[in-house]
Design a protein around this motif. Sequence first.
Motif, PDB file in Angstrom:
ATOM      1  N   ILE A  44       0.856  -1.179   0.000  1.00 49.11           N
ATOM      2  CA  ILE A  44       0.000   0.000   0.000  1.00 49.11           C
ATOM      3  C   ILE A  44       0.894   1.231   0.000  1.00 49.11           C
ATOM      4  O   ILE A  44       1.594   1.516   0.981  1.00 49.11           O
ATOM      5  N   LYS A  45       0.883   1.966  -1.097  1.00 46.05           N
ATOM      6  CA  LYS A  45       1.751   3.125  -1.264  1.00 46.05           C
ATOM      7  C   LYS A  45       0.929   4.410  -1.143  1.00 46.05           C
ATOM      8  O   LYS A  45       0.069   4.666  -1.981  1.00 46.05           O
ATOM      9  N   PRO A  46       1.174   5.213  -0.115  1.00 47.06           N
ATOM     10  CA  PRO A  46       0.446   6.480   0.010  1.00 47.06           C
ATOM     11  C   PRO A  46       0.870   7.468  -1.084  1.00 47.06           C
ATOM     12  O   PRO A  46       2.058   7.742  -1.253  1.00 47.06           O
ATOM     13  N   LEU A  47      -0.089   7.956  -1.829  1.00 46.98           N
ATOM     14  CA  LEU A  47       0.179   9.004  -2.811  1.00 46.98           C
ATOM     15  C   LEU A  47      -0.082  10.382  -2.211  1.00 46.98           C
ATOM     16  O   LEU A  47       0.267  11.401  -2.823  1.00 46.98           O
ATOM     17  N   SER A  48      -0.722  10.392  -1.051  1.00 48.93           N
ATOM     18  CA  SER A  48      -0.881  11.602  -0.248  1.00 48.93           C
ATOM     19  C   SER A  48      -0.812  11.156   1.204  1.00 48.93           C
ATOM     20  O   SER A  48      -0.928   9.966   1.500  1.00 48.93           O
ATOM     21  N   PRO A  49      -0.603  12.074   2.148  1.00 45.45           N
ATOM     22  CA  PRO A  49      -0.462  11.661   3.555  1.00 45.45           C
ATOM     23  C   PRO A  49      -1.668  10.870   4.053  1.00 45.45           C
ATOM     24  O   PRO A  49      -2.810  11.144   3.670  1.00 45.45           O
ATOM     25  N   LEU A  50      -1.404   9.889   4.916  1.00 44.90           N
ATOM     26  CA  LEU A  50      -2.464   9.107   5.543  1.00 44.90           C
ATOM     27  C   LEU A  50      -2.698   9.661   6.942  1.00 44.90           C
ATOM     28  O   LEU A  50      -1.791   9.687   7.772  1.00 44.90           O
ATOM     29  N   CYS A  51      -3.917  10.114   7.184  1.00 45.38           N
ATOM     30  CA  CYS A  51      -4.247  10.782   8.446  1.00 45.38           C
ATOM     31  C   CYS A  51      -4.328   9.773   9.589  1.00 45.38           C
ATOM     32  O   CYS A  51      -5.081   8.808   9.528  1.00 45.38           O
ATOM     33  N   ILE A  52      -3.557  10.012  10.626  1.00 43.88           N
ATOM     34  CA  ILE A  52      -3.585   9.168  11.810  1.00 43.88           C
ATOM     35  C   ILE A  52      -4.484   9.781  12.879  1.00 43.88           C
ATOM     36  O   ILE A  52      -5.294   9.109  13.491  1.00 43.88           O
ATOM     37  N   LYS A  53      -4.324  11.080  13.057  1.00 47.16           N
ATOM     38  CA  LYS A  53      -5.057  11.743  14.119  1.00 47.16           C
ATOM     39  C   LYS A  53      -5.423  13.156  13.680  1.00 47.16           C
ATOM     40  O   LYS A  53      -4.660  13.813  12.977  1.00 47.16           O
ATOM     41  N   LEU A  54      -6.598  13.591  14.126  1.00 44.73           N
ATOM     42  CA  LEU A  54      -7.094  14.920  13.771  1.00 44.73           C
ATOM     43  C   LEU A  54      -7.527  15.642  15.033  1.00 44.73           C
ATOM     44  O   LEU A  54      -8.176  15.064  15.893  1.00 44.73           O
ATOM     45  N   SER A  55      -7.154  16.904  15.162  1.00 46.76           N
ATOM     46  CA  SER A  55      -7.551  17.694  16.312  1.00 46.76           C
ATOM     47  C   SER A  55      -8.201  18.977  15.844  1.00 46.76           C
ATOM     48  O   SER A  55      -7.732  19.621  14.910  1.00 46.76           O
ATOM     49  N   THR A  56      -9.314  19.352  16.492  1.00 51.75           N
ATOM     50  CA  THR A  56     -10.008  20.591  16.137  1.00 51.75           C
ATOM     51  C   THR A  56     -10.639  21.207  17.360  1.00 51.75           C
ATOM     52  O   THR A  56     -11.105  20.503  18.256  1.00 51.75           O
ATOM     53  N   GLY A  57     -10.653  22.530  17.440  1.00 53.37           N
ATOM     54  CA  GLY A  57     -11.285  23.225  18.550  1.00 53.37           C
ATOM     55  C   GLY A  57     -12.784  23.063  18.500  1.00 53.37           C
ATOM     56  O   GLY A  57     -13.389  23.158  17.445  1.00 53.37           O
ATOM     57  N   LYS A  58     -13.419  22.786  19.624  1.00 53.89           N
ATOM     58  CA  LYS A  58     -14.871  22.631  19.667  1.00 53.89           C
ATOM     59  C   LYS A  58     -15.552  23.992  19.562  1.00 53.89           C
ATOM     60  O   LYS A  58     -15.143  24.954  20.195  1.00 53.89           O
ATOM     61  N   LYS A  59     -16.603  24.076  18.754  1.00 51.14           N
ATOM     62  CA  LYS A  59     -17.301  25.336  18.556  1.00 51.14           C
ATOM     63  C   LYS A  59     -17.979  25.812  19.829  1.00 51.14           C
ATOM     64  O   LYS A  59     -18.015  26.998  20.121  1.00 51.14           O
ATOM     65  N   GLU A  60     -18.509  24.872  20.623  1.00 49.04           N
ATOM     66  CA  GLU A  60     -19.249  25.275  21.798  1.00 49.04           C
ATOM     67  C   GLU A  60     -18.338  25.711  22.943  1.00 49.04           C
ATOM     68  O   GLU A  60     -18.764  26.407  23.855  1.00 49.04           O
ATOM     69  N   ASP A  61     -17.087  25.303  22.898  1.00 47.42           N
ATOM     70  CA  ASP A  61     -16.155  25.709  23.944  1.00 47.42           C
ATOM     71  C   ASP A  61     -14.765  25.802  23.347  1.00 47.42           C
ATOM     72  O   ASP A  61     -14.073  24.813  23.183  1.00 47.42           O
TER      73      ASP A  61
END
Length: 301
Positions: free
Chosen positions: A17-34
């Motif tokens: 399996i050859k990644p042609l673009s980065p493979l996402c392991i983890k994603l972090s995002t600020g919560k809208k409500e806080d």
Amino acid sequence: MEEFFKLNNRLNLELKIKPLSPLCIKLSTGKKEDESETDSYSTILVTEEGKTEGDKKGELKIDTRRGEIYIPGSTLKGLFRDRFIIMYGKTNEKGKKIETKDIKNLFGYTEGNSEDEKARKSRIFLQDAFFFENEKRKNFYNKDKIIDSNKNRAIEEFVSSRSITPIDHFSSKAVAPLTFEYTTEDFRTEIFLSNMSDFKELQGIYFIIRDSINGEIRIGNSKTRGFGQIEFEVSDLRYSVFHGKEENFKKFEQFFEIDEEKSTKIADKYLEKVMKLKTEYKKVCINNPNEFIKALFSEVK
């Protein structure tokens, strides 16, 4: 039920399996409500063990992962099943592609329409995909790489991160920043397929390999942001021919060679003859297919 008690043939296919673009392991995002909190979670690639502790706005949580990074086999099997439905599924009254009986018999199911179809085991199995190079896999268990009792430096060695600030398409304003943790390493998986009635199922797998070469296969999170594009490459293909079941394989025999070490033989007869695809027929080229691929697609109806 006979097919589950008697093994007529077996296919082992190893894919790179050859990644042609980065493979996402983890994603972090600020919560809208806080805005003081961060929502951090693992996506397609996960680790074998670990926990998280603490967080900062817009940053990945600090964790104590130790296990290897891998792509779950269930994710890959789901991908293959979806592609088979697209290729071979039937269209229902709503215009949606759904599984046929052949697809269900290949991938298995838990419920049927009658008493005789309560469940059926899958005839295809996809292993979890780990790093293609074994030396890199060893780094996750190398004592010299251990920082403390909870973290392995291999995580830092093979994983990168980057941040982006998405723009809301309606307001044209920046939204909460996203931080991605990703890898670009090659992975290896193996497909086990038993009791093929013909070679149409192998043909379907080669269709998926073709689609990956055409840039149509993506896995994991954030595919719309350019993550997760992969290409499959055939590393090894072995076909086990059992005594008395050689006839179906004869038309492909010229493209294979006998693996004597893995075959089972009594006197001068093979109980199980393991045939491995010759090196010159492993490469998949769409514009100039090799003779094995030509034979495979000309024979399957």
